[in-house]
Scaffold this motif. Structure first.
Motif, PDB file in Angstrom:
ATOM      1  N   ALA A  14      14.188  63.685  23.987  1.00 46.92           N
ATOM      2  CA  ALA A  14      13.734  62.507  24.722  1.00 46.92           C
ATOM      3  C   ALA A  14      13.403  62.858  26.174  1.00 46.92           C
ATOM      4  CB  ALA A  14      14.791  61.403  24.673  1.00 46.92           C
ATOM      5  N   ALA A  15      14.211  63.673  26.809  1.00 43.44           N
ATOM      6  CA  ALA A  15      13.948  64.089  28.193  1.00 43.44           C
ATOM      7  C   ALA A  15      12.687  64.941  28.267  1.00 43.44           C
ATOM      8  CB  ALA A  15      15.144  64.846  28.753  1.00 43.44           C
ATOM      9  N   ALA A  16      12.489  65.811  27.293  1.00 40.72           N
ATOM     10  CA  ALA A  16      11.290  66.647  27.259  1.00 40.72           C
ATOM     11  C   ALA A  16      10.039  65.796  27.085  1.00 40.72           C
ATOM     12  CB  ALA A  16      11.399  67.666  26.130  1.00 40.72           C
ATOM     13  N   VAL A  17      10.107  64.804  26.206  1.00 46.57           N
ATOM     14  CA  VAL A  17       8.961  63.914  25.988  1.00 46.57           C
ATOM     15  C   VAL A  17       8.679  63.111  27.260  1.00 46.57           C
ATOM     16  CG1 VAL A  17       8.131  61.927  24.664  1.00 46.57           C
ATOM     17  CG2 VAL A  17       9.257  63.821  23.490  1.00 46.57           C
ATOM     18  N   ALA A  18       9.705  62.611  27.911  1.00 41.06           N
ATOM     19  CA  ALA A  18       9.523  61.852  29.148  1.00 41.06           C
ATOM     20  C   ALA A  18       8.855  62.709  30.225  1.00 41.06           C
ATOM     21  CB  ALA A  18      10.867  61.323  29.641  1.00 41.06           C
ATOM     22  N   CYS A  28       5.572  48.272  15.168  1.00 38.34           N
ATOM     23  CA  CYS A  28       4.790  47.672  14.078  1.00 38.34           C
ATOM     24  C   CYS A  28       3.592  46.899  14.608  1.00 38.34           C
ATOM     25  CB  CYS A  28       5.665  46.747  13.235  1.00 38.34           C
ATOM     26  SG  CYS A  28       6.976  47.606  12.375  1.00 38.34           S
ATOM     27  N   SER A  29       3.713  46.361  15.817  1.00 32.45           N
ATOM     28  CA  SER A  29       2.614  45.591  16.402  1.00 32.45           C
ATOM     29  C   SER A  29       1.653  46.468  17.215  1.00 32.45           C
ATOM     30  CB  SER A  29       3.166  44.469  17.287  1.00 32.45           C
ATOM     31  OG  SER A  29       3.881  45.021  18.376  1.00 32.45           O
ATOM     32  N   GLY A  30       1.892  47.787  17.201  1.00 33.16           N
ATOM     33  CA  GLY A  30       1.002  48.712  17.888  1.00 33.16           C
ATOM     34  C   GLY A  30       1.351  49.009  19.330  1.00 33.16           C
ATOM     35  N   GLN A  31       2.501  48.529  19.791  1.00 34.76           N
ATOM     36  CA  GLN A  31       2.922  48.761  21.171  1.00 34.76           C
ATOM     37  C   GLN A  31       3.621  50.112  21.308  1.00 34.76           C
ATOM     38  OE1 GLN A  31       2.206  46.587  23.710  1.00 34.76           O
ATOM     39  NE2 GLN A  31       1.013  45.627  22.081  1.00 34.76           N
ATOM     40  N   PRO A  32       3.352  50.855  22.389  1.00 35.02           N
ATOM     41  CA  PRO A  32       4.054  52.117  22.601  1.00 35.02           C
ATOM     42  C   PRO A  32       5.529  51.857  22.899  1.00 35.02           C
ATOM     43  CG  PRO A  32       2.703  51.582  24.507  1.00 35.02           C
ATOM     44  CD  PRO A  32       2.412  50.545  23.463  1.00 35.02           C
ATOM     45  N   ARG A  33       6.398  52.674  22.353  1.00 39.08           N
ATOM     46  CA  ARG A  33       7.841  52.544  22.562  1.00 39.08           C
ATOM     47  C   ARG A  33       8.365  53.829  23.179  1.00 39.08           C
ATOM     48  NH1 ARG A  33       8.688  47.607  22.745  1.00 39.08           N
ATOM     49  NH2 ARG A  33      10.889  48.010  22.445  1.00 39.08           N
ATOM     50  N   SER A  34       9.402  53.689  23.989  1.00 39.35           N
ATOM     51  CA  SER A  34      10.058  54.814  24.652  1.00 39.35           C
ATOM     52  C   SER A  34      11.562  54.576  24.633  1.00 39.35           C
ATOM     53  CB  SER A  34       9.590  54.941  26.102  1.00 39.35           C
ATOM     54  OG  SER A  34       8.224  55.230  26.160  1.00 39.35           O
ATOM     55  N   PRO A  35      12.354  55.633  24.840  1.00 36.28           N
ATOM     56  CA  PRO A  35      13.801  55.451  24.850  1.00 36.28           C
ATOM     57  C   PRO A  35      14.233  54.410  25.875  1.00 36.28           C
ATOM     58  CG  PRO A  35      13.271  57.770  24.826  1.00 36.28           C
ATOM     59  CD  PRO A  35      11.977  57.030  25.042  1.00 36.28           C
ATOM     60  N   LEU A  36      15.236  53.641  25.507  1.00 33.23           N
ATOM     61  CA  LEU A  36      15.748  52.595  26.390  1.00 33.23           C
ATOM     62  C   LEU A  36      17.177  52.905  26.826  1.00 33.23           C
ATOM     63  CD1 LEU A  36      15.259  49.792  27.661  1.00 33.23           C
ATOM     64  CD2 LEU A  36      16.174  48.807  25.567  1.00 33.23           C
ATOM     65  N   CYS A  37      18.055  53.147  25.857  1.00 32.26           N
ATOM     66  CA  CYS A  37      19.476  53.280  26.197  1.00 32.26           C
ATOM     67  C   CYS A  37      19.899  54.720  26.497  1.00 32.26           C
ATOM     68  CB  CYS A  37      20.337  52.713  25.076  1.00 32.26           C
ATOM     69  SG  CYS A  37      20.364  53.712  23.578  1.00 32.26           S
ATOM     70  N   GLY A  38      19.261  55.695  25.872  1.00 32.59           N
ATOM     71  CA  GLY A  38      19.626  57.094  26.089  1.00 32.59           C
ATOM     72  C   GLY A  38      20.901  57.540  25.408  1.00 32.59           C
ATOM     73  N   MET A  39      21.469  56.678  24.537  1.00 35.55           N
ATOM     74  CA  MET A  39      22.704  57.073  23.848  1.00 35.55           C
ATOM     75  C   MET A  39      22.677  56.757  22.359  1.00 35.55           C
ATOM     76  SD  MET A  39      25.370  54.445  25.523  1.00 35.55           S
ATOM     77  CE  MET A  39      25.053  52.716  25.625  1.00 35.55           C
ATOM     78  N   GLY A  40      21.499  56.500  21.804  1.00 34.66           N
ATOM     79  CA  GLY A  40      21.362  56.364  20.360  1.00 34.66           C
ATOM     80  C   GLY A  40      21.559  54.982  19.784  1.00 34.66           C
ATOM     81  N   CYS A  99      13.923  55.816  20.307  1.00 35.99           N
ATOM     82  CA  CYS A  99      13.500  57.212  20.451  1.00 35.99           C
ATOM     83  C   CYS A  99      13.342  57.939  19.116  1.00 35.99           C
ATOM     84  CB  CYS A  99      14.485  57.963  21.342  1.00 35.99           C
ATOM     85  SG  CYS A  99      16.128  58.161  20.621  1.00 35.99           S
ATOM     86  N   ARG A 100      13.274  57.197  18.017  1.00 34.78           N
ATOM     87  CA  ARG A 100      13.115  57.852  16.710  1.00 34.78           C
ATOM     88  C   ARG A 100      11.822  58.662  16.678  1.00 34.78           C
ATOM     89  NH1 ARG A 100      14.259  52.575  15.079  1.00 34.78           N
ATOM     90  NH2 ARG A 100      12.083  52.346  14.478  1.00 34.78           N
ATOM     91  N   MET A 101      11.956  59.934  16.328  1.00 32.29           N
ATOM     92  CA  MET A 101      10.812  60.836  16.217  1.00 32.29           C
ATOM     93  C   MET A 101      11.028  61.734  15.013  1.00 32.29           C
ATOM     94  SD  MET A 101      10.217  61.953  20.192  1.00 32.29           S
ATOM     95  CE  MET A 101       8.463  62.287  19.992  1.00 32.29           C
ATOM     96  N   THR A 112      19.213  64.714  20.354  1.00 40.10           N
ATOM     97  CA  THR A 112      18.832  66.013  19.815  1.00 40.10           C
ATOM     98  C   THR A 112      18.449  66.955  20.945  1.00 40.10           C
ATOM     99  OG1 THR A 112      17.968  64.891  17.846  1.00 40.10           O
ATOM    100  CG2 THR A 112      17.295  67.175  18.186  1.00 40.10           C
ATOM    101  N   LEU A 113      19.146  68.079  21.046  1.00 39.34           N
ATOM    102  CA  LEU A 113      18.819  69.079  22.063  1.00 39.34           C
ATOM    103  C   LEU A 113      17.619  69.898  21.631  1.00 39.34           C
ATOM    104  CD1 LEU A 113      22.349  70.412  23.067  1.00 39.34           C
ATOM    105  CD2 LEU A 113      20.870  68.875  24.372  1.00 39.34           C
TER     106      LEU A 113
END
Length: 77
Positions: A19-23, A34-46, A51-53, A65-66
């Motif tokens: 997640a940090a690398a993607v950011a 599902c509605s086509g909106q981009p999503r990014s990590p919010l909580c940082g703790m799962g 952050c599902r990838m 995931t390291l």
């Protein structure tokens, strides 16, 4: 070390999460809702699951995931 984000090489520091690398990549989207909106990590703790990838062929939480050298990471729908 190098990971592959959507098949493009990305230089990352050792010891950081996917997640940090993607950011840090400049395109922080981890998936699309599902509605086509981009999503990014919010909580940082799962907990939020934003952050599902696909990481090395399996759907995983990027914030838990390291990065490992040669890892294949794909943004998903």
């Amino acid at each position: 070390m190098i990971i592959y984000l959507d098949r493009q090489p990305l230089q990352v520091r050792s010891g950081i999460t996917v997640a940090a690398a993607v950011a840090a990549s400049g395109e922080p989207r981890t998936r699309t809702s599902c509605s086509g909106q981009p999503r990014s990590p919010l909580c940082g703790m799962g907990i939020c699951q934003e952050c599902r990838m696909t990481i090395d062929g399996r759907r995983q939480l990027a914030c838990q995931t390291l990065c490992q050298d040669g890892m294949q990471v794909e943004r998903g729908p």
